[in-house]
Each structure stands twice: as structure tokens, then as C-alpha cells.
Design an enzyme around this catalytic site. Structure first.
Site, PDB file in Angstrom:
ATOM      1  N   LYS A  50      29.816   8.384 -17.143  1.00 57.49           N
ATOM      2  CA  LYS A  50      30.382   9.494 -17.944  1.00 57.49           C
ATOM      3  C   LYS A  50      30.924   8.990 -19.290  1.00 57.49           C
ATOM      4  O   LYS A  50      30.717   9.632 -20.309  1.00 57.49           O
ATOM      5  CB  LYS A  50      31.541  10.166 -17.198  1.00 57.49           C
TER       6      LYS A  50
ATOM      7  N   ARG B  44      39.808  19.398 -12.909  1.00 62.18           N
ATOM      8  CA  ARG B  44      39.827  18.549 -11.710  1.00 62.18           C
ATOM      9  C   ARG B  44      39.896  19.399 -10.440  1.00 62.18           C
ATOM     10  O   ARG B  44      39.744  18.869  -9.351  1.00 62.18           O
ATOM     11  CB  ARG B  44      41.066  17.665 -11.689  1.00 62.18           C
TER      12      ARG B  44
ATOM     13  N   ARG C 117      38.427  -7.669 -10.661  1.00 65.52           N
ATOM     14  CA  ARG C 117      39.739  -7.012 -10.813  1.00 65.52           C
ATOM     15  C   ARG C 117      40.136  -6.319  -9.514  1.00 65.52           C
ATOM     16  O   ARG C 117      39.280  -5.897  -8.745  1.00 65.52           O
ATOM     17  CB  ARG C 117      39.664  -5.971 -11.935  1.00 65.52           C
TER      18      ARG C 117
ATOM     19  N   ARG D   8      38.548   5.072  -4.003  1.00 70.05           N
ATOM     20  CA  ARG D   8      38.431   5.839  -5.257  1.00 70.05           C
ATOM     21  C   ARG D   8      37.292   6.849  -5.163  1.00 70.05           C
ATOM     22  O   ARG D   8      37.407   7.986  -5.618  1.00 70.05           O
ATOM     23  CB  ARG D   8      38.159   4.894  -6.439  1.00 70.05           C
TER      24      ARG D   8
END
Ligand code: AMP
Length: 236
Positions: free
Chosen positions: A22, A97, A176, A187
């Protein structure tokens, strides 16, 4: 081709999970049509940093990774898209959202935002980037960064010249914390439960356009531009 950087276009909404591309695509849209990319996460973070009343109200919710209430986010979006740089169009990133936010946005755009003199369709163009789940995992888990210079690599897509070593300073590359597989799975799960209702909202209204995000980035861009350029034709 007519000058794409000066014509009026409908608001653009890109939907898709983390890793779908995105960010890359939004930048290309912003550049071609010369319109701003509006990220609700960025605006909220700026407010938190500046200690505004909105920032103070949103801070804790954001730290918990939950959604900031619609009563705060919707007026914030309304304010931002009234700015003069949004007059010819804008890209929304991170909004809507929830289905309630999508409904609010439709009503706002139809009833308050555009006046009839604009002569273009007021409802947003909604494009979903669909990426195969395993491909998403591959993209997200392949990410490595250099602890010394910060350069980002992807062991599958943009590997360093020497395995796991930075091309620039030779440091051993690291993963990370938020790119670890357990975190990525969480996620993706969270994204799915949060945004599925938004996609369903637009699908039910027959306005969801899906692009295969597994294709090479330039092909994805081509399809997105085509959708935007031909959008008005379907809506008179
Ligand atoms: P992002 O940078 O898009 O991941 O957003 C960071 C955080 O800002 C999210 O975890 C939410 O707490 C908040 N946020 C961003 N956009 C919205 C939205 N449309 N509705 C509610 N909360 C949001």
C-alpha cells in the site's frame, strides 16, 4: 494523455494487509495525480507529540494498539480533507478502519464535502490489494535491517550481496522485533478482523475493486491507474 496532475479525481482508498504494498502504491498515486496522501496514524501521532487535546485523548488507546474512537477520528479526517490541497482529490491511508467509519465517510462526502459544481462522482474509489497469505509472510519475514546504518533488505526480494551482511558496512543484519514471525501473524490476524468489515461494506455496495498484489509492483501500479482513470466512466 490528459494532464493527470491537474484533473479532479475521486478520493482514493487503498485497502490491504501489512506487506501488501500500500505504501509504495500510495506514493505513486500521489505523484501521478498530484494529490496528498493522508495517513490517520501519522496525524494522530503528530497530535500525541504536540500534546493537543486530541493527542492526549488518543495516546493511551494508541499505545494499547486499539482503535481511537470514531468521535475523535472522523472530525479529524473531516478537518484535514477540507484543506485546500485536497480539493482535487486525496488518498486515505489507514482510514476507514471500521464499517462505521466507511459509512460516515460516504455520508460526509455525499452531503457535505463536494458541492455539485464539481461535477464528479463523490464517492471514493476503493481498491483492495489482495496478496496470497504465504507471499505476505515471505515478504514480511524476509525483512532484515542493518543495525549500523539502518538500511533495509529483504532476503527474498532485495538480498544483500553477501548473505546476511550489509552491503555498505558489512554489519550482520538483524530482524526487527515487529518483523518476527509470531508478531507478524498477530499483526495479520488483527488486520483481518479489523478491516474485513470495511471491505465487506464496500463489496455489499458493489464498489470494491480488487487488484492482485502478487503481481510485480509496476503491474499493480498500472492496474490501479487504470481503475482510477476509468472510474468516472462507470458512474456518469
Ligand atoms: P497506523 O499508523 O495506521 O498503524 O495507526 C496507528 C494507530 O493510530 C492505530 O493503532 C490506531 O490506534 C490509530 N488509528 C489510525 N487510524 C485510525 C482509524 N482510522 N481509526 C481509529 N484509530 C486509528
Amino acid at each position: 494523455m490528459a494532464d493527470e496532475s491537474s484533473r479532479m479525481i475521486e478520493p482514493v482508498i487503498l485497502l490491504g494487509p501489512p506487506g501488501a504494498g500500500k505504501g509504495t502504491q500510495a506514493k505513486r498515486i500521489a505523484q501521478r495525480y498530484n494529490i496528498p496522501q493522508i495517513s490517520t496514524g501519522d496525524i494522530l501521532r503528530q497530535n500525541v507529540k504536540a500534546g493537543t487535546p486530541l493527542g492526549r485523548a488518543a495516546k493511551e488507546v494508541m499505545e494499547r494498539g486499539q482503535l481511537v474512537p470514531d468521535e475523535l477520528v472522523c472530525p479529524m479526517v473531516a478537518d484535514r480533507i477540507r484543506d485546500v490541497d485536497c480539493q482535487r482529490g486525496f488518498i486515505l491511508d489507514g482510514f476507514p478502519r471500521t464499517a462505521a467509519q466507511a459509512g460516515w465517510l460516504d455520508a460526509y462526502l455525499e452531503n457535505e464535502f463536494f458541492d455539485n459544481s464539481h461535477g464528479c462522482n463523490r464517492l471514493p474509489i476503493v481498491i483492495r490489494l489482495e496478496v496470497d497469505y504465504n507471499e505476505l509472510l515471505r515478504r514480511l519475514t524476509g525483512r532484515r535491517s542493518c543495525p549500523t546504518c539502518g538500511r533495509i533488505y529483504n532476503v527474498h526480494l532485495q538480498p544483500p550481496k553477501v548473505d546476511e551482511c550489509c552491503d555498505i558496512d558489512g554489519s550482520k543484519l538483524v530482524i526487527r522485533d515487529d518483523d518476527r514471525e509470531e508478531v507478524i501473524l498477530e499483526r495479520l490476524r488483527e488486520f483481518d478482523s479489523q478491516t474485513r468489515p470495511v471491505a465487506e461494506y464496500y463489496q455489499a455496495k458493489g464498489r470494491l475493486k480488487t487488484v492482485n498484489g502478487d503481481l510485480p509492483p509496476d503491474e499493480v501500479t498500472g492496474q490501479i491507474f487504470w481503475i482510477i482513470d476509468n472510474h468516472g466512466d462507470n458512474h456518469g
